[in-house]
Motif scaffolding. Structure first.
Motif, PDB file in Angstrom:
ATOM      1  N   LYS A 238      -1.051  11.444  -4.976  1.00  0.00           N
ATOM      2  CA  LYS A 238      -1.804  10.214  -5.221  1.00  0.00           C
ATOM      3  C   LYS A 238      -1.829   9.876  -6.714  1.00  0.00           C
ATOM      4  O   LYS A 238      -1.768   8.700  -7.099  1.00  0.00           O
ATOM      5  CB  LYS A 238      -3.230  10.353  -4.693  1.00  0.00           C
ATOM      6  CG  LYS A 238      -3.351  10.593  -3.190  1.00  0.00           C
ATOM      7  CD  LYS A 238      -2.954   9.392  -2.359  1.00  0.00           C
ATOM      8  CE  LYS A 238      -3.269   9.645  -0.879  1.00  0.00           C
ATOM      9  NZ  LYS A 238      -2.865   8.531   0.000  1.00  0.00           N
TER      10      LYS A 238
ATOM     11  N   THR B 151      -2.187  -1.434  -3.600  1.00  0.00           N
ATOM     12  CA  THR B 151      -3.297  -0.543  -3.256  1.00  0.00           C
ATOM     13  C   THR B 151      -2.719   0.848  -3.021  1.00  0.00           C
ATOM     14  O   THR B 151      -1.542   1.003  -2.688  1.00  0.00           O
ATOM     15  CB  THR B 151      -4.064  -0.993  -1.994  1.00  0.00           C
ATOM     16  OG1 THR B 151      -3.177  -0.932  -0.860  1.00  0.00           O
ATOM     17  CG2 THR B 151      -4.594  -2.394  -2.131  1.00  0.00           C
ATOM     18  N   ILE B 152      -3.539   1.852  -3.237  1.00  0.00           N
ATOM     19  CA  ILE B 152      -3.187   3.229  -2.881  1.00  0.00           C
ATOM     20  C   ILE B 152      -3.995   3.594  -1.649  1.00  0.00           C
ATOM     21  O   ILE B 152      -5.215   3.417  -1.619  1.00  0.00           O
ATOM     22  CB  ILE B 152      -3.507   4.208  -4.025  1.00  0.00           C
ATOM     23  CG1 ILE B 152      -2.817   3.773  -5.316  1.00  0.00           C
ATOM     24  CG2 ILE B 152      -3.099   5.631  -3.634  1.00  0.00           C
ATOM     25  CD1 ILE B 152      -1.323   3.706  -5.247  1.00  0.00           C
ATOM     26  N   SER B 153      -3.325   4.074  -0.626  1.00  0.00           N
ATOM     27  CA  SER B 153      -4.027   4.385   0.617  1.00  0.00           C
ATOM     28  C   SER B 153      -5.042   5.495   0.408  1.00  0.00           C
ATOM     29  O   SER B 153      -4.717   6.560  -0.144  1.00  0.00           O
ATOM     30  CB  SER B 153      -3.034   4.807   1.691  1.00  0.00           C
ATOM     31  OG  SER B 153      -3.720   5.262   2.840  1.00  0.00           O
ATOM     32  N   PRO B 154      -6.280   5.288   0.845  1.00  0.00           N
ATOM     33  CA  PRO B 154      -7.285   6.355   0.769  1.00  0.00           C
ATOM     34  C   PRO B 154      -7.119   7.421   1.850  1.00  0.00           C
ATOM     35  O   PRO B 154      -7.858   8.410   1.865  1.00  0.00           O
ATOM     36  CB  PRO B 154      -8.602   5.593   0.935  1.00  0.00           C
ATOM     37  CG  PRO B 154      -8.244   4.368   1.716  1.00  0.00           C
ATOM     38  CD  PRO B 154      -6.839   4.020   1.333  1.00  0.00           C
TER      39      PRO B 154
ATOM     40  N   ARG C 199      -5.769  10.589   3.298  1.00  0.00           N
ATOM     41  CA  ARG C 199      -5.214  11.785   2.667  1.00  0.00           C
ATOM     42  C   ARG C 199      -4.039  12.341   3.471  1.00  0.00           C
ATOM     43  O   ARG C 199      -4.087  12.377   4.701  1.00  0.00           O
ATOM     44  CB  ARG C 199      -6.302  12.855   2.515  1.00  0.00           C
ATOM     45  CG  ARG C 199      -7.389  12.464   1.544  1.00  0.00           C
ATOM     46  CD  ARG C 199      -8.493  13.509   1.511  1.00  0.00           C
ATOM     47  NE  ARG C 199      -9.143  13.659   2.819  1.00  0.00           N
ATOM     48  CZ  ARG C 199      -9.933  14.674   3.142  1.00  0.00           C
ATOM     49  NH1 ARG C 199     -10.154  15.636   2.278  1.00  0.00           N
ATOM     50  NH2 ARG C 199     -10.495  14.723   4.323  1.00  0.00           N
TER      51      ARG C 199
ATOM     52  N   THR D 276       0.843  -1.190   0.000  1.00  0.00           N
ATOM     53  CA  THR D 276       0.000   0.000   0.000  1.00  0.00           C
ATOM     54  C   THR D 276       0.880   1.242   0.000  1.00  0.00           C
ATOM     55  O   THR D 276       1.639   1.468   0.948  1.00  0.00           O
ATOM     56  CB  THR D 276      -0.926   0.026   1.225  1.00  0.00           C
ATOM     57  OG1 THR D 276      -1.733  -1.150   1.238  1.00  0.00           O
ATOM     58  CG2 THR D 276      -1.840   1.242   1.178  1.00  0.00           C
TER      59      THR D 276
ATOM     60  N   TYR E  36      -8.560   3.027  -2.840  1.00  0.00           N
ATOM     61  CA  TYR E  36      -8.562   4.495  -2.957  1.00  0.00           C
ATOM     62  C   TYR E  36      -9.837   4.979  -3.641  1.00  0.00           C
ATOM     63  O   TYR E  36     -10.498   5.913  -3.172  1.00  0.00           O
ATOM     64  CB  TYR E  36      -7.324   4.940  -3.742  1.00  0.00           C
ATOM     65  CG  TYR E  36      -7.250   6.437  -3.972  1.00  0.00           C
ATOM     66  CD1 TYR E  36      -6.843   7.284  -2.954  1.00  0.00           C
ATOM     67  CD2 TYR E  36      -7.577   6.987  -5.213  1.00  0.00           C
ATOM     68  CE1 TYR E  36      -6.766   8.662  -3.157  1.00  0.00           C
ATOM     69  CE2 TYR E  36      -7.508   8.355  -5.425  1.00  0.00           C
ATOM     70  CZ  TYR E  36      -7.100   9.181  -4.399  1.00  0.00           C
ATOM     71  OH  TYR E  36      -7.035  10.542  -4.605  1.00  0.00           O
TER      72      TYR E  36
END
Length: 321
Positions: free
Chosen positions: A202, A184-187, A189, A124, A226
């Motif tokens: 992002k 995964t891309i961390s949601p 912020r 991530t 995300y």
């Protein structure tokens, strides 16, 4: 009439079960999903270096797992009476350097075992901004509350990320040819970067991951956590009080999507049974000496014994009852 845009999750050509070792590394979103896997008795190693936010620090950690035997005193720094490693999160810091090394190497040895046995590696990425320690020129995982003047802040490009990771992933698959990598891309912020800066950061991560997945579509995959947060749960009622991190409702929603996307039918059934049993153990009786409660306890123990008999391969020593 529809009032929300639900994100379509791609079909994956594999399924995860309790016999599948899983290594998870990256931002705090990794901890969110990893905690569920641990709770439901998966063979999982979660953030062996602690939370890591940027892709190049993840690259550095994975390289260490492949090449390094253990961490030594030469790998430690001292600041504010705490010994720490720039490759690790603050949770490994300690006033006693031997304790710091003990904690680091205990987790590191587990990671070295997992890198050879894991079927799945979840990574991530949280941010494309990095901090470089001016004294050594090295990118650090964490600044450990040292003065800002000790570091230079930079923003990675998609090419910098893909160029660094491509060779590493080739090495990983030589060591473990069955390994599949899910990005995964961390949601969560990174609001300190500003609204625009966070979006740019992002976007760089999304471009880099998209490119990586195109290099090896049979082994590299993307899970849209995300997008679920940004386009499906796009409401502040799904955020914690800081308006940055996810609240329990959002984490549970994404976990359910995660489970539906990756787990076998049998695995989801096991999770349901474990969840029901865990709730039974968490029950706090008003009258613990009553006949009714004693009967409840006997039934609960009977259910536990039955599950242990039906699923002997689960690590029952980790069952948190």
């Amino acid at each position: 009439m529809k009032f929300r845009t639900e994100v379509d999750i791609p079909g994956y050509p594999f399924r995860i079960d309790h016999r599948s070792p899983v290594l998870m590394m990256g931002s705090c979103f990794t901890d969110y999903m990893g905690s569920y896997l641990h709770k439901y008795l998966f063979d999982v190693c979660i953030n062996p270096f602690g939370v890591i936010y940027n892709p190049l620090s993840i690259h550095k950690a994975l390289t260490a797992i492949l090449d390094k035997e253990e961490y030594t005193e030469d790998d430690l720094e001292l600041y504010n009476d705490l010994y720490f490693s720039f490759n690790h999160y603050t949770g490994f810091s300690h006033p006693d350097k031997h304790k710091a090394l003990e904690n680091i190497n205990r987790s590191f040895k587990e990671a070295r075992r997992f890198i050879h046995d894991a079927h799945y590696l979840f990574l991530t990425f949280g941010t494309s901004y990095v901090y470089r320690y001016n004294k050594s020129g090295e990118i650090v995982c964490n600044c450990h509350k040292m003065p800002a003047s000790a570091f230079s802040r930079e923003r990675l490009t998609p090419e910098m990320i893909t160029d660094a990771l491509t060779g590493l992933f080739n090495r990983l698959q030589q060591v473990n040819r069955h390994l599949k990598i899910i990005f995964t891309i961390s949601p969560v912020r990174h609001w300190k970067d500003g609204a625009h800066g966070n979006q740019v950061s992002k976007s760089i991560l999304l471009l880099a991951v998209n490119r990586l997945c195109s290099f090896n579509p049979e082994s590299f995959f993307y899970f849209p956590s995300y997008e679920m947060m940004m386009d499906d749960l796009r409401d502040y009622r799904f955020y914690a009080e800081d308006l940055i991190h996810l609240n329990n409702v959002a984490v549970t929603y994404i976990w359910e999507k995660f489970a539906s996307a990756f787990f076998t039918d049998e695995t989801r059934q096991v999770i349901e049974k474990l969840d029901s049993l865990l709730k039974a153990f968490q029950h706090k009786p008003v009258h613990p000496d009553s006949i009714t409660h004693k009967k409840f306890v006997r039934e609960r123990e009977k259910r536990l014994t039955g599950l242990k008999s039906n699923y002997p391969y689960l690590p029952w020593s980790k069952f948190n009852n």
